[in-house]
Motif scaffolding. Structure first.
Motif, mmCIF file in Angstrom:
data_model
loop_
_atom_site.group_PDB
_atom_site.id
_atom_site.type_symbol
_atom_site.label_atom_id
_atom_site.label_comp_id
_atom_site.label_asym_id
_atom_site.label_seq_id
_atom_site.Cartn_x
_atom_site.Cartn_y
_atom_site.Cartn_z
ATOM 1 N N CYS A 1 8.023 -25.719 -21.649
ATOM 2 C CA CYS A 1 6.843 -25.065 -21.078
ATOM 3 C C CYS A 1 7.077 -23.551 -20.994
ATOM 4 C CB CYS A 1 6.578 -25.634 -19.687
ATOM 5 S SG CYS A 1 5.265 -24.764 -18.837
ATOM 6 N N LYS A 2 6.019 -22.774 -21.293
ATOM 7 C CA LYS A 2 6.146 -21.315 -21.248
ATOM 8 C C LYS A 2 6.025 -20.764 -19.828
ATOM 9 C CE LYS A 2 3.942 -19.055 -24.500
ATOM 10 N NZ LYS A 2 2.792 -18.592 -25.301
ATOM 11 N N ARG B 1 -2.977 -19.540 -21.170
ATOM 12 C CA ARG B 1 -3.993 -20.475 -20.657
ATOM 13 C C ARG B 1 -3.265 -21.714 -20.144
ATOM 14 N NH1 ARG B 1 -9.371 -19.753 -21.254
ATOM 15 N NH2 ARG B 1 -9.037 -18.189 -22.846
ATOM 16 N N THR B 2 -2.732 -21.586 -18.944
ATOM 17 C CA THR B 2 -1.893 -22.674 -18.430
ATOM 18 C C THR B 2 -2.709 -23.951 -18.301
ATOM 19 O OG1 THR B 2 -2.362 -22.485 -16.092
ATOM 20 C CG2 THR B 2 -0.704 -20.967 -16.993
ATOM 21 N N PRO C 1 2.765 -31.803 -21.584
ATOM 22 C CA PRO C 1 1.817 -32.367 -22.556
ATOM 23 C C PRO C 1 2.331 -33.645 -23.238
ATOM 24 C CG PRO C 1 3.120 -30.663 -23.592
ATOM 25 C CD PRO C 1 3.662 -30.816 -22.203
ATOM 26 N N GLU D 1 -0.660 -24.840 -25.160
ATOM 27 C CA GLU D 1 -0.421 -23.631 -25.960
ATOM 28 C C GLU D 1 0.918 -23.689 -26.713
ATOM 29 O OE1 GLU D 1 -1.601 -20.069 -23.883
ATOM 30 O OE2 GLU D 1 0.249 -19.094 -24.522
HETATM 31 S S1 SF4 Z 1 -0.273 -25.359 -21.418
HETATM 32 FE FE1 SF4 Z 1 0.875 -25.996 -19.572
HETATM 33 S S2 SF4 Z 1 2.649 -27.151 -20.363
HETATM 34 FE FE2 SF4 Z 1 1.806 -26.011 -22.073
HETATM 35 S S3 SF4 Z 1 3.023 -24.123 -22.152
HETATM 36 FE FE3 SF4 Z 1 1.163 -23.683 -20.956
HETATM 37 S S4 SF4 Z 1 1.720 -24.051 -18.815
HETATM 38 FE FE4 SF4 Z 1 3.308 -25.021 -20.113
#
Ligand code: SF4
Length: 416
Positions: free
Chosen positions: A17-18, A24-25, A106, A125
């Motif tokens: 996870c970033k 766009r979390t 995810p 993302e």
């Molecule tokens: S969408 Fe959610 S799980 Fe995926 S990198 Fe962004 S914060 Fe992390």
């Protein structure tokens, strides 16, 4: 320690996870629901943070699996996010306090006995970045490993073994066709449809035992066909057909407003009453589309595996071609896959000229896929529309997935 045979895409273990770097979390852009037991546990914890951040779902929607949801702010998403984008629940109680949807997103699993299939949703993302960065087709590896803590859907019951075997066989068939790189991805999608339509008929007629030999015959016939385009309709839908399609099923939700607005502006769309009462017709200057489509074709040349890998991951994640759901047959799910594929291409084409970077395009994919994949409504609507309009045939799907390509479209214009 219990071990299990895991089947997973080769990017699975690379996912990380970033966190706050994610633009766009996953705390925004959709409903984040929790089960009844999670709701009760979280309510007690949230008393000390923000009790109003979690609420019960309306009574008509409430089940033990989907009982409560986090309150989302329009702009920032989950109200438990700090200004820095960090989760206050996790900061106060540690990662163990997170409900399943937050802890495992995810990732998704499907299990039968001692085997489990793992996938990652491209609505994240980082997953999309991994799909774009991969310089080749996704590969699926099988490894015996400790049982992951992921809560996976189960294939169980008397026929579980046979169901699992069929699921794996159909999935392999689907991946094989989608990765047949000597023909275009549009053609691969269309040829997959011809096969799925037949397989679906075997299912419906209670002739599942014939599927295996049908797959062998179909693949053999394809490998002997010199020019597969002779198996497909000559025509492809005009891009304005795609546009009507895109707007009809995307406009109903405010979640897509940002992308709709962009597509609208970029293509300079004009909307007027259609020839049928109650319908709308869309048009836009041809040159606007053509210029952007050329740029989209260049984007595909730069990232030759991105769309292929995204579609393969979606088919595995959603089991579109391998497991009928309670509501839809595999043929209906395949039709929805065509809808997603063609509309994703349209949105990327429309927005490509002003996108400052490939990341901007991935962001558009994130917004759309969150709504299209993780909500039942667009799928229900699109499938109903295909049935209602008589567009539920393999030929229509072949025209849909090949729509908007410059070569075909120009031929179409010349003939008119
Ligand atoms: S969408 Fe959610 S799980 Fe995926 S990198 Fe962004 S914060 Fe992390």
């Amino acid at each position: 320690m219990k071990t299990i045979d895991l089947i997973k895409p080769d990017i699975y273990d690379a996912f990380q996870c970033k966190g706050a770097a994610c633009r766009r979390t996953c705390c925004t852009g959709w409903r984040i629901t929790v089960s009844k037991s999670e709701y009760q546990d979280l309510k007690a914890k949230l008393k000390h943070i923000d009790a109003r951040s979690l609420q019960r779902l309306p009574e008509t929607e409430r089940t033990s699996k989907m009982y409560g949801e986090f309150v989302l702010e329009d702009e920032t998403g989950c109200s438990l996010q700090s200004k820095e984008g960090l989760c206050q629940l996790q900061l106060s109680y540690g990662a163990e306090a997170l409900p399943d949807v937050c802890a495992f997103f995810p990732r998704k699993g499907l299990r039968a006995g001692d085997e489990m299939e793992l996938s990652l949703t491209p609505a994240c993302e980082r997953v999309l970045e991994l799909l774009m960065e991969k310089e080749g087709s996704l590969e699926f590896v099988r490894q015996n490993e400790p049982l992951p803590p992921l809560p996976a859907a189960q294939i169980s019951g008397r026929t579980a073994k046979a169901d699992w075997k069929r699921h794996i066989q159909l999935e392999e068939f689907c991946i094989l066709l989608l990765q047949a790189e000597d023909i275009s991805l549009d053609q691969r999608m269309a040829l997959l449809g011809l096969g799925i339509h037949e397989i679906d008929a075997y299912y419906k007629n209670g002739e599942g035992h014939k599927i295996s030999s049908y797959i062998d015959q179909y693949l053999a016939a394809l490998s002997e066909t010199e020019d597969v385009s002779t198996l497909l309709p000559l025509k492809a839908f005009h891009p304005s057909f795609l546009l009507g399609n895109f707007f009809s099923f995307t406009a109903f939700s405010s979640r897509f407003a940002e992308v709709l607005d962009k597509v609208n502006k970029e293509l300079q769309i004009t909307v007027r009453a259609g020839s049928e009462p109650g319908t709308l017709a869309f048009s836009y200057p041809t040159e606007e589309y053509v210029r952007r489509r050329k740029q989209f074709d260049e984007f595909e040349t730069r990232h030759p595996f991105f769309l292929e890998n995204t579609m393969v991951m979606l088919f595995v994640l959603e089991h579109w071609a391998s497991r009928p759901s309670d509501l839809h047959s595999i043929w209906e799910q395949y039709m929805y896959a065509c809808w997603v594929y063609s509309n994703l291409k349209l949105a990327l084409t429309a927005c490509i000229e002003t996108a400052a970077s490939d990341e901007d395009l991935l962001d558009i994919c994130v917004i759309l896929l969150r709504g299209w994949i993780h909500s039942a409504e667009p799928k229900k609507q699109a499938i109903k529309h295909f049935h209602d309009t008589g567009c539920d045939t393999p030929a229509h799907m072949a025209m849909l997935v090949q729509a908007g390509g410059l070569h075909r479209w120009k031929n179409h214009l010349k003939k008119r």
